[in-house]
Design a protein around this motif. Structure first.
Motif, PDB file in Angstrom:
ATOM      1  N   SER A 281       2.241  -9.095   5.955  1.00  0.00           N
ATOM      2  CA  SER A 281       3.499  -9.188   5.210  1.00  0.00           C
ATOM      3  C   SER A 281       3.926 -10.634   5.036  1.00  0.00           C
ATOM      4  N   HIS A 282       3.812 -11.421   6.109  1.00  0.00           N
ATOM      5  CA  HIS A 282       4.229 -12.822   6.050  1.00  0.00           C
ATOM      6  C   HIS A 282       3.193 -13.701   5.345  1.00  0.00           C
ATOM      7  N   ALA A 283       1.917 -13.540   5.725  1.00  0.00           N
ATOM      8  CA  ALA A 283       0.891 -14.479   5.277  1.00  0.00           C
ATOM      9  C   ALA A 283       0.359 -14.178   3.883  1.00  0.00           C
ATOM     10  N   GLU A 284       0.403 -12.919   3.459  1.00  0.00           N
ATOM     11  CA  GLU A 284      -0.208 -12.545   2.192  1.00  0.00           C
ATOM     12  C   GLU A 284       0.744 -11.883   1.208  1.00  0.00           C
ATOM     13  N   LEU A 285       1.840 -11.326   1.675  1.00  0.00           N
ATOM     14  CA  LEU A 285       2.682 -10.504   0.807  1.00  0.00           C
ATOM     15  C   LEU A 285       4.062 -11.095   0.565  1.00  0.00           C
ATOM     16  N   GLY A 286       4.197 -12.372   0.869  1.00  0.00           N
ATOM     17  CA  GLY A 286       5.368 -13.103   0.424  1.00  0.00           C
ATOM     18  C   GLY A 286       6.635 -12.940   1.231  1.00  0.00           C
ATOM     19  N   VAL A 287       6.593 -12.302   2.406  1.00  0.00           N
ATOM     20  CA  VAL A 287       7.809 -12.115   3.193  1.00  0.00           C
ATOM     21  C   VAL A 287       8.110 -13.389   3.990  1.00  0.00           C
TER      22      VAL A 287
ATOM     23  N   PRO B  61      -0.324 -10.093  -6.106  1.00  0.00           N
ATOM     24  CA  PRO B  61      -0.196 -11.407  -5.473  1.00  0.00           C
ATOM     25  C   PRO B  61       0.800 -12.270  -6.225  1.00  0.00           C
ATOM     26  N   THR B  62       1.532 -13.077  -5.450  1.00  0.00           N
ATOM     27  CA  THR B  62       2.588 -13.870  -6.058  1.00  0.00           C
ATOM     28  C   THR B  62       2.428 -15.368  -5.847  1.00  0.00           C
ATOM     29  N   THR B  63       1.825 -15.773  -4.743  1.00  0.00           N
ATOM     30  CA  THR B  63       1.673 -17.203  -4.492  1.00  0.00           C
ATOM     31  C   THR B  63       0.322 -17.480  -3.868  1.00  0.00           C
ATOM     32  N   ARG B  64      -0.326 -18.497  -4.354  1.00  0.00           N
ATOM     33  CA  ARG B  64      -1.604 -18.967  -3.787  1.00  0.00           C
ATOM     34  C   ARG B  64      -2.550 -17.834  -3.476  1.00  0.00           C
ATOM     35  N   ARG B  65      -2.800 -16.983  -4.465  1.00  0.00           N
ATOM     36  CA  ARG B  65      -3.730 -15.877  -4.271  1.00  0.00           C
ATOM     37  C   ARG B  65      -5.044 -16.193  -4.991  1.00  0.00           C
ATOM     38  N   GLN B  66      -6.152 -15.808  -4.413  1.00  0.00           N
ATOM     39  CA  GLN B  66      -7.440 -16.024  -5.020  1.00  0.00           C
ATOM     40  C   GLN B  66      -8.191 -14.707  -5.049  1.00  0.00           C
ATOM     41  N   THR B  67      -9.083 -14.546  -6.057  1.00  0.00           N
ATOM     42  CA  THR B  67      -9.816 -13.304  -6.159  1.00  0.00           C
ATOM     43  C   THR B  67     -10.930 -13.238  -5.122  1.00  0.00           C
ATOM     44  N   GLN B  68     -11.417 -14.389  -4.678  1.00  0.00           N
ATOM     45  CA  GLN B  68     -12.434 -14.409  -3.647  1.00  0.00           C
ATOM     46  C   GLN B  68     -11.771 -14.439  -2.271  1.00  0.00           C
TER      47      GLN B  68
ATOM     48  N   GLY C  38       8.923 -10.956  -5.942  1.00  0.00           N
ATOM     49  CA  GLY C  38       7.675 -11.553  -5.489  1.00  0.00           C
ATOM     50  C   GLY C  38       7.363 -11.389  -4.023  1.00  0.00           C
ATOM     51  N   ALA C  39       8.157 -10.611  -3.300  1.00  0.00           N
ATOM     52  CA  ALA C  39       7.923 -10.415  -1.863  1.00  0.00           C
ATOM     53  C   ALA C  39       7.915  -8.921  -1.548  1.00  0.00           C
ATOM     54  N   LEU C  40       7.202  -8.567  -0.522  1.00  0.00           N
ATOM     55  CA  LEU C  40       7.123  -7.171  -0.105  1.00  0.00           C
ATOM     56  C   LEU C  40       8.503  -6.638   0.278  1.00  0.00           C
ATOM     57  N   ALA C  41       8.832  -5.458  -0.241  1.00  0.00           N
ATOM     58  CA  ALA C  41      10.058  -4.772   0.160  1.00  0.00           C
ATOM     59  C   ALA C  41       9.757  -3.577   1.049  1.00  0.00           C
ATOM     60  N   SER C  42       8.626  -2.895   0.790  1.00  0.00           N
ATOM     61  CA  SER C  42       8.215  -1.788   1.661  1.00  0.00           C
ATOM     62  C   SER C  42       6.767  -1.457   1.376  1.00  0.00           C
ATOM     63  N   SER C  43       6.097  -0.868   2.353  1.00  0.00           N
ATOM     64  CA  SER C  43       4.701  -0.479   2.177  1.00  0.00           C
ATOM     65  C   SER C  43       4.264   0.406   3.330  1.00  0.00           C
ATOM     66  N   ARG C  44       3.149   1.057   3.118  1.00  0.00           N
ATOM     67  CA  ARG C  44       2.455   1.771   4.198  1.00  0.00           C
ATOM     68  C   ARG C  44       1.134   1.047   4.432  1.00  0.00           C
ATOM     69  N   PHE C  45       0.835   0.770   5.709  1.00  0.00           N
ATOM     70  CA  PHE C  45      -0.406   0.111   6.096  1.00  0.00           C
ATOM     71  C   PHE C  45      -1.296   1.124   6.815  1.00  0.00           C
ATOM     72  N   ASP C  46      -2.405   1.490   6.187  1.00  0.00           N
ATOM     73  CA  ASP C  46      -3.397   2.363   6.841  1.00  0.00           C
ATOM     74  C   ASP C  46      -4.497   1.501   7.420  1.00  0.00           C
ATOM     75  N   MET C  47      -4.891   1.779   8.669  1.00  0.00           N
ATOM     76  CA  MET C  47      -5.841   0.917   9.352  1.00  0.00           C
ATOM     77  C   MET C  47      -6.924   1.713  10.067  1.00  0.00           C
ATOM     78  N   THR C  48      -8.131   1.147  10.037  1.00  0.00           N
ATOM     79  CA  THR C  48      -9.260   1.653  10.812  1.00  0.00           C
ATOM     80  C   THR C  48      -9.722   0.541  11.728  1.00  0.00           C
ATOM     81  N   LEU C  49      -9.712   0.804  13.035  1.00  0.00           N
ATOM     82  CA  LEU C  49     -10.065  -0.207  14.031  1.00  0.00           C
ATOM     83  C   LEU C  49     -11.469   0.088  14.542  1.00  0.00           C
ATOM     84  N   ARG C  50     -12.313  -0.952  14.539  1.00  0.00           N
ATOM     85  CA  ARG C  50     -13.684  -0.811  15.015  1.00  0.00           C
ATOM     86  C   ARG C  50     -13.978  -1.828  16.106  1.00  0.00           C
ATOM     87  N   ALA C  51     -14.772  -1.397  17.086  1.00  0.00           N
ATOM     88  CA  ALA C  51     -15.280  -2.286  18.139  1.00  0.00           C
ATOM     89  C   ALA C  51     -16.791  -2.114  18.183  1.00  0.00           C
ATOM     90  N   GLY C  52     -17.517  -3.197  17.970  1.00  0.00           N
ATOM     91  CA  GLY C  52     -18.968  -3.105  17.942  1.00  0.00           C
ATOM     92  C   GLY C  52     -19.477  -2.180  16.860  1.00  0.00           C
TER      93      GLY C  52
END
Length: 332
Positions: free
Chosen positions: A102-108, A13-20, A151-165
């Motif tokens: 990327s925009h809201a949390e990773l500084g892009v 984290p680079t800006t306004r990051r909190q552990t909670q 301090g900003a994301l240059a590249s990454s892989r995003f793995d996701m699991t989508l759940r409904a109910g």
């Protein structure tokens, strides 16, 4: 195409990051869904509120996040078919979630450009949409292979699991790299000013063959050769392409691929549950893009797999593999 330096396998984290965990309250109301809200469209690169699928997000730690989303039941483009959500909703949700984080949390910063390397996902073929109501999703996101620059994301892989109910309805990942406006200008050169040219639009394939709701949603024009079409995009179709884009966006190519797979297998119904795409280069405006589809041997018995490629001037733009359960010759 990414000029990056390896920093760490996790995101720092680079800006306004909190552990909670902190809930980021969205600001834009979603028209027509009462209390449902969505994040600002700029965070997911969607100019129209009705195309924004993500509703909120939460940081869990430096590389894990929780995201919520809403799949609409009445979207004019992502039309349900045979009781199931449009196959493109999963891919679009993964794309939007990655952009948001990327925009809201990773500084892009807004205005930076994303290069999509791949987009791969598998959906639950037994999951059916709830009739007459949107589907609420929770998405577990893990970031890996991450590179940061200044301090900003240059590249990454995003793995996701989508759940409904509480039920897993899809899993997938996307790999992206990020370029600054200055680097992007150098990469694109004179093509930076390219826009979709004015002129006659190719004749559409019959909508029922591609799973489309109307002619304007069809992304294929016949070539007269079996299994081959030309990419077509209706002018002013904001869901398919932003008129400010200097190239054809990846979502349009993905949808053209699934339409081509459906058209190839027709009149037998083809509803893919697995979809994997690698992007090789930009699809340029003003240059014919050939979409070609062919059957390939499936890896799993009882399934049908179609490979779809897009090319311009004989050079590959993307390659997709789509797999569907055999339907025993069920009609469209």
């Amino acid at each position: 195409m990414s000029d990056t330096l390896q920093v760490s396998g996790t995101i720092r984290p680079t800006t306004r990051r909190q552990t909670q965990p902190v809930w980021n309250r969205p600001a834009t109301a979603r028209p027509g869904h009462g209390e449902e809200v969505s994040v600002p469209g700029t965070f997911v690169h969607r100019p129209r509120a009705q195309d924004v699928l993500i509703t909120s997000w939460q940081r869990l730690d430096d590389s894990h996040f929780s995201v919520t989303a809403l799949w609409p039941h009445d979207h004019p483009y992502f039309v349900r078919s045979h009781g199931r959500h449009h196959v493109m909703l999963t891919g679009e949700t993964i794309r939007q979630a990655g952009l948001l984080l990327s925009h809201a949390e990773l500084g892009v910063p807004l205005g930076h450009h994303f290069v999509l390397g791949d987009l791969v996902y598998t959906t639950d073929p037994e999951h059916h949409a709830t009739s007459g109501a949107p589907t609420r999703l929770t998405i577990d996101v893990t970031c890996s292979r991450t590179r940061m620059r200044a301090g900003a994301l240059a590249s990454s892989r995003f793995d996701m699991t989508l759940r409904a109910g509480g039920r897993i309805v899809a899993t997938g990942h996307s790999s992206v790299s990020v370029t600054s406006p200055a680097v992007y200008r150098r990469i694109r050169g004179e093509r930076l000013a390219a826009r979709r040219p004015a002129g006659p639009l190719g004749t559409p394939v019959e909508p029922e063959l591609t799973g489309s709701a109307a002619d304007r949603d069809v992304l294929l024009s016949p070539t007269g050769r079996p299994g081959q079409w030309l990419l077509r995009i209706s002018p002013g179709h904001a869901t398919v392409v932003n008129p400010e884009n200097d190239h054809v966006p990846g979502l349009s190519l993905l949808d053209a691929a699934q339409q081509a797979a459906r058209a190839l297998i027709a009149p037998v119904r083809f509803v893919p549950y697995a979809f994997g795409t690698e992007f090789r280069r930009y699809a340029e405006h003003g240059t014919p893009c050939l979409i070609a589809a062919r059957r390939v041997p499936p890896a799993i018995p009882g399934t049908t797999t179609v490979e779809v490629t897009g090319s311009q001037h004989g050079k590959p733009v993307f390659v997709s593999a789509l797999t569907a359960l055999d339907t025993h010759h069920s009609p469209l």
